[in-house]
Design an enzyme around this catalytic site. Structure first.
Site, short mmCIF file in Angstrom:
data_model
loop_
_atom_site.label_atom_id
_atom_site.label_comp_id
_atom_site.label_asym_id
_atom_site.label_seq_id
_atom_site.Cartn_x
_atom_site.Cartn_y
_atom_site.Cartn_z
N GLU A 191 64.36 33.53 58.59
CA GLU A 191 64.35 33.26 57.16
C GLU A 191 65.75 32.87 56.73
OE1 GLU A 191 61.83 32.83 55.45
OE2 GLU A 191 60.20 34.11 56.17
N CYS A 232 57.60 30.99 56.01
CA CYS A 232 58.03 31.18 57.39
C CYS A 232 58.04 29.80 58.03
CB CYS A 232 57.09 32.11 58.13
SG CYS A 232 57.58 32.39 59.87
#
Length: 226
Positions: A103, A2
Site C-alpha cells: 500500500e 490493493c
C-alpha cells in the site's frame, strides 16, 4: 485499494491448509500487478480447485474485455450493489493466495507516495478475498476469459497510518463459508471486515515497487524514511 501483492515463496504453501491437492507450476512473484495471472482457489462441484485467473474482472455482460483494466478491486461496502460485482459476490467467490501486499502512504508536502510492504507476522501465506467471473465474446470471436477482482475493506489500526483501505484477508477457519455460494449475504459481509492488526507487520520499501517489471526480492528491502 490493493494494487500490488506477491507470492514470494510458493514452496511454503500448505496445500492441506487450503484444501487442494495440487497447484499449477509457480515461480516466486514479488510484485504482481493487475493483468497478471494469479493463483486462486475456487469451489467447483463441491470440491476446491487451485487455478490461475487473470486479475481484473470482466463482467459477463461486458462488450469488451478491456473493462477488466479498471476492475482489479471491489469495495466491500458496495460490492452487493455494483452491477459489475453483485452477481459474482453472491455465487462466485474465490481465495487469492499471497504472502505480501503493498500500500502507498501519502507523504505531506510531496507528490510521491511512500510504498509499504505488509505481511503476516509469521511470514506464512494467506488468503485474500476475491470474486471471479466468466466472460464469453458475444460474436464468438476470441477466447473466453475467467477473471477475478480483489475485495478491499477499511484499514485496521496498523494500516490507518499508511492507507485508508486494505485487502480483505479471509481467516483459515472461514475458507469454507467464503467459498460456499449458499452463505447468506449478511454472513459474507461479516467476512469482509478488517483482519486484526496484531497479525500483520509493515515496513517502508523503495519506489522500485512502482515499476511492475521490477519483480524480484529487492522490492521487499526496507528503506529509511524521514
Amino acid at each position: 485499494m490493493c494494487g500490488r501483492f506477491g507470492l514470494t515463496r510458493p514452496e511454503r504453501l500448505d496445500l492441506q491448509r487450503f484444501g487442494v491437492e495440487h497447484v499449477p507450476p509457480l515461480l516466486p512473484r514479488f510484485n504482481i500487478a493487475p493483468g497478471s495471472e494469479i493463483l486462486t482457489i475456487t469451489e467447483r462441484d463441491g470440491g476446491r480447485v487451485a487455478e490461475l485467473l487473470r486479475w481484473g474482472l470482466v463482467p459477463s455482460w461486458a462488450k469488451e474485455p478491456s473493462i477488466g483494466n479498471r476492475l482489479a478491486n471491489a469495495r466491500s461496502e458496495t460490492v452487493f450493489e455494483k452491477p459489475a460485482f453483485r452477481s459474482a459476490i453472491r455465487s462466485r467467490r474465490c481465495l487469492v493466495l499471497a504472502d505480501v501486499f503493498y500500500e502507498w502512504q501519502v507523504v505531506p508536502g510531496q507528490s510521491r507516495k511512500q510504498p509499504h510492504a505488509i505481511r503476516m507476522v509469521d511470514g506464512e501465506p494467506f488468503a485474500l478475498g476475491g470474486l471471479w467471473e466468466y466472460w464469453r465474446p458475444r460474436e464468438g470471436d476470441g477466447d473466453p476469459l475467467v477473471t477475478c477482482a480483489l475485495l478491499t475493506t477499511d484499514a485496521n489500526s496498523l494500516m490507518t497510518g499508511i492507507h485508508d483501505r486494505m485487502p480483505v484477508i479471509v481467516p483459515q477457519d472461514q475458507f469454507g463459508p467464503w467459498l460456499d455460494s449458499r452463505t447468506p449475504d449478511p454472513a459474507v459481509r461479516d467476512l469482509m471486515l478488517p483482519v486484526q492488526s496484531e497479525l500483520l507487520e509493515a515496513w517502508p520499501v523503495s519506489l522500485r515497487v512502482n515499476n511492475p517489471t521490477a519483480d524480484d526480492e529487492r522490492v521487499l528491502e526496507p528503506v529509511d524514511v524521514e
